[in-house]
Scaffold this motif. Structure first.
Motif, PDB file in Angstrom:
ATOM      1  N   ALA A 174       0.757  -1.151   0.002  1.00  0.00           N
ATOM      2  CA  ALA A 174      -0.015  -0.074   0.104  1.00  0.00           C
ATOM      3  C   ALA A 174       0.839   1.164  -0.207  1.00  0.00           C
ATOM      4  O   ALA A 174       0.518   2.107  -0.543  1.00  0.00           O
ATOM      5  CB  ALA A 174      -0.798  -0.081   1.098  1.00  0.00           C
ATOM      6  N   THR A 175       2.107   1.135   0.578  1.00  0.00           N
ATOM      7  CA  THR A 175       2.803   2.536   0.603  1.00  0.00           C
ATOM      8  C   THR A 175       4.062   2.463  -0.221  1.00  0.00           C
ATOM      9  O   THR A 175       4.701   3.318  -0.450  1.00  0.00           O
ATOM     10  CB  THR A 175       3.233   2.419   2.088  1.00  0.00           C
ATOM     11  OG1 THR A 175       4.283   1.501   2.537  1.00  0.00           O
ATOM     12  CG2 THR A 175       2.241   2.596   3.116  1.00  0.00           C
ATOM     13  N   THR A 176       4.359   1.266  -0.914  1.00  0.00           N
ATOM     14  CA  THR A 176       5.537   1.246  -1.722  1.00  0.00           C
ATOM     15  C   THR A 176       5.333   1.343  -3.186  1.00  0.00           C
ATOM     16  O   THR A 176       6.028   1.620  -4.024  1.00  0.00           O
ATOM     17  CB  THR A 176       6.177  -0.194  -1.380  1.00  0.00           C
ATOM     18  OG1 THR A 176       5.336  -1.166  -1.345  1.00  0.00           O
ATOM     19  CG2 THR A 176       7.096   0.022  -0.064  1.00  0.00           C
ATOM     20  N   ILE A 177       3.859   0.922  -3.765  1.00  0.00           N
ATOM     21  CA  ILE A 177       3.561   0.918  -4.893  1.00  0.00           C
ATOM     22  C   ILE A 177       2.727   2.242  -5.378  1.00  0.00           C
ATOM     23  O   ILE A 177       1.443   2.286  -4.595  1.00  0.00           O
ATOM     24  CB  ILE A 177       2.934  -0.281  -5.649  1.00  0.00           C
ATOM     25  CG1 ILE A 177       3.827  -1.354  -5.478  1.00  0.00           C
ATOM     26  CG2 ILE A 177       2.503  -0.165  -7.139  1.00  0.00           C
ATOM     27  CD1 ILE A 177       3.449  -2.650  -5.997  1.00  0.00           C
ATOM     28  N   PRO A 178       3.128   3.414  -5.831  1.00  0.00           N
ATOM     29  CA  PRO A 178       2.302   4.478  -6.140  1.00  0.00           C
ATOM     30  C   PRO A 178       0.910   3.934  -6.877  1.00  0.00           C
ATOM     31  O   PRO A 178       1.236   3.304  -7.872  1.00  0.00           O
ATOM     32  CB  PRO A 178       3.105   5.292  -7.227  1.00  0.00           C
ATOM     33  CG  PRO A 178       4.639   4.790  -6.723  1.00  0.00           C
ATOM     34  CD  PRO A 178       4.501   3.379  -6.638  1.00  0.00           C
ATOM     35  N   GLY A 179      -0.055   4.445  -6.597  1.00  0.00           N
ATOM     36  CA  GLY A 179      -1.480   4.043  -7.139  1.00  0.00           C
ATOM     37  C   GLY A 179      -1.682   2.800  -6.557  1.00  0.00           C
ATOM     38  O   GLY A 179      -2.843   2.232  -7.041  1.00  0.00           O
ATOM     39  N   GLY A 180      -1.053   2.065  -5.707  1.00  0.00           N
ATOM     40  CA  GLY A 180      -1.421   0.585  -5.425  1.00  0.00           C
ATOM     41  C   GLY A 180      -2.668   0.425  -4.681  1.00  0.00           C
ATOM     42  O   GLY A 180      -3.388  -0.556  -4.889  1.00  0.00           O
ATOM     43  N   GLU A 181      -3.127   1.492  -4.135  1.00  0.00           N
ATOM     44  CA  GLU A 181      -4.319   1.293  -3.303  1.00  0.00           C
ATOM     45  C   GLU A 181      -5.347   1.263  -4.219  1.00  0.00           C
ATOM     46  O   GLU A 181      -6.536   0.516  -3.990  1.00  0.00           O
ATOM     47  CB  GLU A 181      -4.391   2.375  -2.234  1.00  0.00           C
ATOM     48  CG  GLU A 181      -4.699   3.834  -2.957  1.00  0.00           C
ATOM     49  CD  GLU A 181      -3.510   4.308  -3.569  1.00  0.00           C
ATOM     50  OE1 GLU A 181      -2.682   3.876  -3.453  1.00  0.00           O
ATOM     51  OE2 GLU A 181      -3.616   5.419  -4.328  1.00  0.00           O
ATOM     52  N   MET A 182      -5.356   1.362  -5.620  1.00  0.00           N
ATOM     53  CA  MET A 182      -6.537   1.377  -6.535  1.00  0.00           C
ATOM     54  C   MET A 182      -6.711   0.121  -6.887  1.00  0.00           C
ATOM     55  O   MET A 182      -7.886  -0.236  -7.427  1.00  0.00           O
ATOM     56  CB  MET A 182      -6.098   2.183  -7.835  1.00  0.00           C
ATOM     57  CG  MET A 182      -5.725   3.547  -7.557  1.00  0.00           C
ATOM     58  SD  MET A 182      -7.044   4.702  -6.846  1.00  0.00           S
ATOM     59  CE  MET A 182      -7.888   4.623  -8.301  1.00  0.00           C
TER      60      MET A 182
END
Ligand code: FES
Ligand code: FE2
Length: 348
Positions: A174-182
């Motif tokens: 969640a905090t290491t892949i930009p946009g990962g929360e999507m």
């Protein structure tokens, strides 16, 4: 062995990445592959060779022997083997004993990767290698980064399933892949062909995240982005995909993550990641950024699957496994892999 129902852990009639080309030189090296100790080195003509790393005389590790021209001399009693595995010399006697050759593994070197075939030598054909150029490997018009090899204390199937279930991106990354929360909220479908099984997520109208803005300077508007997870073989899973400007449909570029997977033993796996992109190919800063991101993201996956491996190796009774709809692709892959293993056993 879980998650497979087969007694055999892995298919053997298969090309696997044994090493990066740059790792293999004149010096002898050993890599464990499918539970076998494989000796790797390069002949004086530059050809990579692979053969058993165990001396058939008294099991001395041949990587601790020495090179004699293109041959290898065992460090214990000096038996000497040619690059095709043939025993050439036994210092204490004239001639060599019968059946004293080392097992030889067919080798193909392409795209900076040394592939070995672990099965029936007569079945090895480079035509069975995956189409690496289609993913951007081994060609001049894409930029490729080879990430450092990591050996993980987990069965290779856990790594394959990790890569096919990108819904984990919204949690452990969640905090290491930009946009990962999507990612977890994008609808999923599965495309199946004879060559591959792809878990398809087509992100639509996503805000340009910080990574997109670095990859495509000036891209402030929303983008469409594919989050593919394509199983090609147990040795190769591709993730990533194409990106475009959402409003105009103008292509921006494709970023692929090529995951090369080689079982070391039933419960350990070698993991070679290559990143490949078809945009800004002359901008090394983007490659350095991919490497830096990988060093943050990979340990998160590794920690998860090593934790699962410890559970599986404990004596605990496992609950009945349940699956979510997003697991459909991974379940299809399990079945395809089982079929590959079973069809080998049937013809063995
Ligand atoms: S163990 Fe290799 S020569 Fe004896
Ligand atoms: Fe991950």
């Amino acid at each position: 062995m879980y998650p497979l129902t087969t007694t055999q852990h892995y298919p053997r009639n298969q090309w696997w990445v044994a090493a990066y080309s740059a790792e293999v030189g004149e010096a002898l090296m050993m890599r464990e592959i499918l539970g076998e100790r494989v000796l790797l080195y390069r002949t004086q003509a530059g050809e990579a060779v692979a053969m058993s790393a165990i001396c058939p005389h008294r099991a001395y590790p041949l990587e601790q022997g020495q090179r004699v021209g293109d041959a290898v001399q065992c460090g214990y009693h000096g038996f000497t083997f040619g690059p095709d595995g043939t025993c050439l010399r036994v210092p204490s006697q004239p001639g060599v004993p019968q059946k004293s050759s080392l097992r030889r593994y067919p080798v193909v070197e392409t795209a900076g990767l040394v592939w070995v075939w672990t099965g029936d030598v007569d079945m090895a054909s480079s035509a069975q290698l995956p189409d690496l150029a289609a993913m951007g490997l081994g060609r001049d018009d894409w930029a490729v980064e080879q990430h450092a090899l990591v050996t993980i204390n987990a069965r290779y199937t856990l790594l394959i399933e990790n890569l096919l279930d990108l819904s984990h991106v919204s949690f452990i990354h969640a905090t290491t892949i930009p946009g990962g929360e999507m990612v977890a909220s994008i609808p999923v479908s599965v495309e199946e062909t004879a060559q591959s099984i792809t878990v398809v997520r087509k992100g639509q109208n996503l805000p340009a995240n910080p990574l997109i803005k670095v990859q495509f300077p000036g891209q402030e508007d929303p983008v469409n982005q594919d989050f593919d997870a394509e199983y090609i073989s147990p040795a190769l899973v591709r993730t990533g995909g194409a990106m475009s400007d959402a409003a105009s449909g103008r292509p921006l570029g494709t970023q692929n993550y090529i995951h090369l997977i080689t079982p070391a033993s039933p419960t350990r796996v070698h993991y070679f990641v290559n990143t490949a992109r078809d945009f800004a190919v002359n901008n090394p800063a983007l490659g350095q950024m991919q490497i830096a991101m990988g060093t943050k993201i990979q340990p998160e996956d590794i920690a998860a699957i090593e934790a699962i491996e410890l559970v599986l190796q404990s004596d605990a009774t496992l609950p009945t496994e349940i699956s979510a709809r997003v697991d459909n692709g991974a379940l299809k892959v399990r079945r395809r892999l089982e079929m590959q293993i079973k069809s080998e056993q049937a013809t063995a």
